[in-house]
Design a protein around this motif. Structure first.
Motif, PDB file in Angstrom:
ATOM      1  N   UNK A   1       6.313 -11.146 -33.967  1.00  0.00           N
ATOM      2  CA  UNK A   1       5.105 -10.109 -34.416  1.00  0.00           C
ATOM      3  C   UNK A   1       5.305  -9.169 -35.514  1.00  0.00           C
ATOM      4  N   UNK A   2       6.534  -8.925 -35.875  1.00  0.00           N
ATOM      5  CA  UNK A   2       6.947  -7.197 -36.642  1.00  0.00           C
ATOM      6  C   UNK A   2       7.094  -7.715 -37.788  1.00  0.00           C
ATOM      7  N   UNK A   3       7.667  -9.587 -38.069  1.00  0.00           N
ATOM      8  CA  UNK A   3       7.186  -9.580 -39.611  1.00  0.00           C
ATOM      9  C   UNK A   3       5.041  -9.969 -40.197  1.00  0.00           C
TER      10      UNK A   3
ATOM     11  N   UNK B   1       2.780  -8.783 -38.375  1.00  0.00           N
ATOM     12  CA  UNK B   1       2.130  -7.964 -37.585  1.00  0.00           C
ATOM     13  C   UNK B   1       2.364  -6.681 -36.995  1.00  0.00           C
ATOM     14  N   UNK B   2       3.354  -5.766 -38.444  1.00  0.00           N
ATOM     15  CA  UNK B   2       4.274  -4.226 -37.919  1.00  0.00           C
ATOM     16  C   UNK B   2       3.235  -3.562 -37.067  1.00  0.00           C
ATOM     17  N   UNK B   3       2.119  -3.326 -37.630  1.00  0.00           N
ATOM     18  CA  UNK B   3       1.281  -2.114 -37.226  1.00  0.00           C
ATOM     19  C   UNK B   3       0.727  -2.486 -34.940  1.00  0.00           C
ATOM     20  N   UNK B   4       0.658  -4.175 -35.067  1.00  0.00           N
ATOM     21  CA  UNK B   4       0.773  -3.552 -34.289  1.00  0.00           C
ATOM     22  C   UNK B   4       2.430  -4.108 -32.969  1.00  0.00           C
ATOM     23  N   UNK B   5       3.201  -4.376 -33.837  1.00  0.00           N
ATOM     24  CA  UNK B   5       4.860  -3.874 -32.885  1.00  0.00           C
ATOM     25  C   UNK B   5       5.159  -2.954 -32.816  1.00  0.00           C
ATOM     26  N   UNK B   6       4.891  -1.629 -33.286  1.00  0.00           N
ATOM     27  CA  UNK B   6       5.173  -0.937 -33.019  1.00  0.00           C
ATOM     28  C   UNK B   6       5.077  -0.108 -31.404  1.00  0.00           C
TER      29      UNK B   6
ATOM     30  N   UNK C   1       8.508  -9.151 -22.222  1.00  0.00           N
ATOM     31  CA  UNK C   1       9.049 -11.175 -22.646  1.00  0.00           C
ATOM     32  C   UNK C   1       8.507 -11.631 -23.779  1.00  0.00           C
ATOM     33  N   UNK C   2       9.741 -12.439 -24.383  1.00  0.00           N
ATOM     34  CA  UNK C   2       8.850 -13.219 -25.370  1.00  0.00           C
ATOM     35  C   UNK C   2       9.213 -14.990 -25.004  1.00  0.00           C
ATOM     36  N   UNK C   3       8.257 -15.654 -25.518  1.00  0.00           N
ATOM     37  CA  UNK C   3       8.114 -16.791 -25.014  1.00  0.00           C
ATOM     38  C   UNK C   3       8.369 -17.438 -26.723  1.00  0.00           C
ATOM     39  N   UNK C   4       8.720 -17.970 -27.675  1.00  0.00           N
ATOM     40  CA  UNK C   4       9.032 -18.339 -28.758  1.00  0.00           C
ATOM     41  C   UNK C   4      10.898 -19.399 -29.376  1.00  0.00           C
ATOM     42  N   UNK C   5      10.326 -20.467 -29.322  1.00  0.00           N
ATOM     43  CA  UNK C   5      11.438 -21.247 -29.851  1.00  0.00           C
ATOM     44  C   UNK C   5      12.230 -20.277 -31.072  1.00  0.00           C
TER      45      UNK C   5
ATOM     46  N   UNK D   1      14.473 -17.434 -32.671  1.00  0.00           N
ATOM     47  CA  UNK D   1      15.081 -15.749 -33.216  1.00  0.00           C
ATOM     48  C   UNK D   1      14.169 -14.858 -33.397  1.00  0.00           C
ATOM     49  N   UNK D   2      13.169 -14.566 -33.033  1.00  0.00           N
ATOM     50  CA  UNK D   2      12.370 -13.266 -33.948  1.00  0.00           C
ATOM     51  C   UNK D   2      13.150 -12.067 -33.706  1.00  0.00           C
ATOM     52  N   UNK D   3      12.963 -11.033 -34.248  1.00  0.00           N
ATOM     53  CA  UNK D   3      13.088  -9.736 -33.917  1.00  0.00           C
ATOM     54  C   UNK D   3      12.797  -9.599 -32.799  1.00  0.00           C
ATOM     55  N   UNK D   4      12.022  -9.136 -32.124  1.00  0.00           N
ATOM     56  CA  UNK D   4      10.925  -8.878 -30.769  1.00  0.00           C
ATOM     57  C   UNK D   4      12.264  -9.293 -29.561  1.00  0.00           C
ATOM     58  N   UNK D   5      12.758 -10.634 -29.931  1.00  0.00           N
ATOM     59  CA  UNK D   5      13.916 -11.392 -29.433  1.00  0.00           C
ATOM     60  C   UNK D   5      14.981 -10.599 -28.468  1.00  0.00           C
ATOM     61  N   UNK D   6      15.513  -9.196 -29.699  1.00  0.00           N
ATOM     62  CA  UNK D   6      16.453  -8.728 -29.446  1.00  0.00           C
ATOM     63  C   UNK D   6      16.329  -7.124 -28.769  1.00  0.00           C
ATOM     64  N   UNK D   7      14.739  -7.178 -29.005  1.00  0.00           N
ATOM     65  CA  UNK D   7      14.527  -5.936 -27.338  1.00  0.00           C
ATOM     66  C   UNK D   7      14.296  -6.610 -25.870  1.00  0.00           C
TER      67      UNK D   7
END
Length: 215
Positions: free
Chosen positions: A15-17, A19-24, A37-41, A43-49
């Motif tokens: 999302x942050x890569x 659709x950053x406006x939605x990520x904010x 909660x993040x479901x993803x194979x 490691x995207x930025x939001x997995x850190x949060x």
């Protein structure tokens, strides 16, 4: 509304890569204490949060969502009032999940059973839960079944038709999403270009946005 969703579930979306406006607002909501909660194979930025990151084996995402649906039913976490008045075919859904069990789902997906349970309880117990999904790293033939499973997840928890909840599909790239947001959807009935010009002359079209072209 994403900022005020008590729980946001992000499925296969960087999302942050893209659709950053939605990520904010998602980040702002998480900072206020909302669950992420993040479901993803990947490691995207939001997995850190994320409070919980479920990282299934590639191609097993639908099995994971199926397992989450089964836990909701087994633990009686569904929104019974919503299901009774605003949805249908619960028996068919229940039957389709009969072969699912938590240990089998954990083995098939590689996601620990306790993490799946925690994610389900966060999502189902929230007053409002939003599902943000792009499916940009999902095989084309798997996207429709996975989308249908996500719809089931929203319906069974009553997260449709109320504030700060629902399904948020994201297209690849902000420009494609924006085109949909302003109505550039080819499957929706509208006016052809010649008919639009005639309607402008007739006065039935009051305003038009012309992008990248000159009639």
């Amino acid at each position: 509304e994403l900022e005020d969703a008590a729980c946001v579930l992000i499925v296969n979306s960087n999302t942050t890569e893209e659709h950053n406006v939605a990520a904010i607002p998602i980040k702002k909501g998480h900072k206020k204490g909302n669950k992420l909660i993040v479901i993803d194979t990947r490691e995207v930025e939001l997995t850190r949060y994320a409070d919980i990151w479920l990282r299934p084996f590639p191609g097993t995402e639908n099995a994971l969502i199926g397992g989450m649906l089964k836990i909701i039913l087994d633990e009686n976490l569904q929104d019974a009032d919503f299901i009774a008045t605003k949805s249908e075919n619960l028996n068919a859904l229940t039957a389709s999940l009969s072969s699912y069990n938590l240990d089998g789902v954990a083995e098939a997906t590689g996601v620990p059973a306790d993490k799946i349970i925690d994610a389900v309880r966060y999502f189902a117990a929230s007053d409002s839960a939003a599902i943000v999904y792009a499916l940009d790293n999902i095989a084309t033939e798997a996207r429709t079944p996975l989308t249908e499973s996500l719809i089931d997840l929203a319906l069974i928890t009553g997260n449709v038709g109320k504030p700060n909840a629902g399904l948020f599909p994201l297209r690849p790239g902000a420009n494609s999403q924006g085109a949909l947001d302003v109505g550039c959807v080819p499957t929706v009935d509208g006016l052809s270009s010649p008919a639009s010009l005639e309607a402008m002359v007739a006065g039935t079209v009051k305003a038009a946005m012309v992008i990248g072209d000159s009639p």
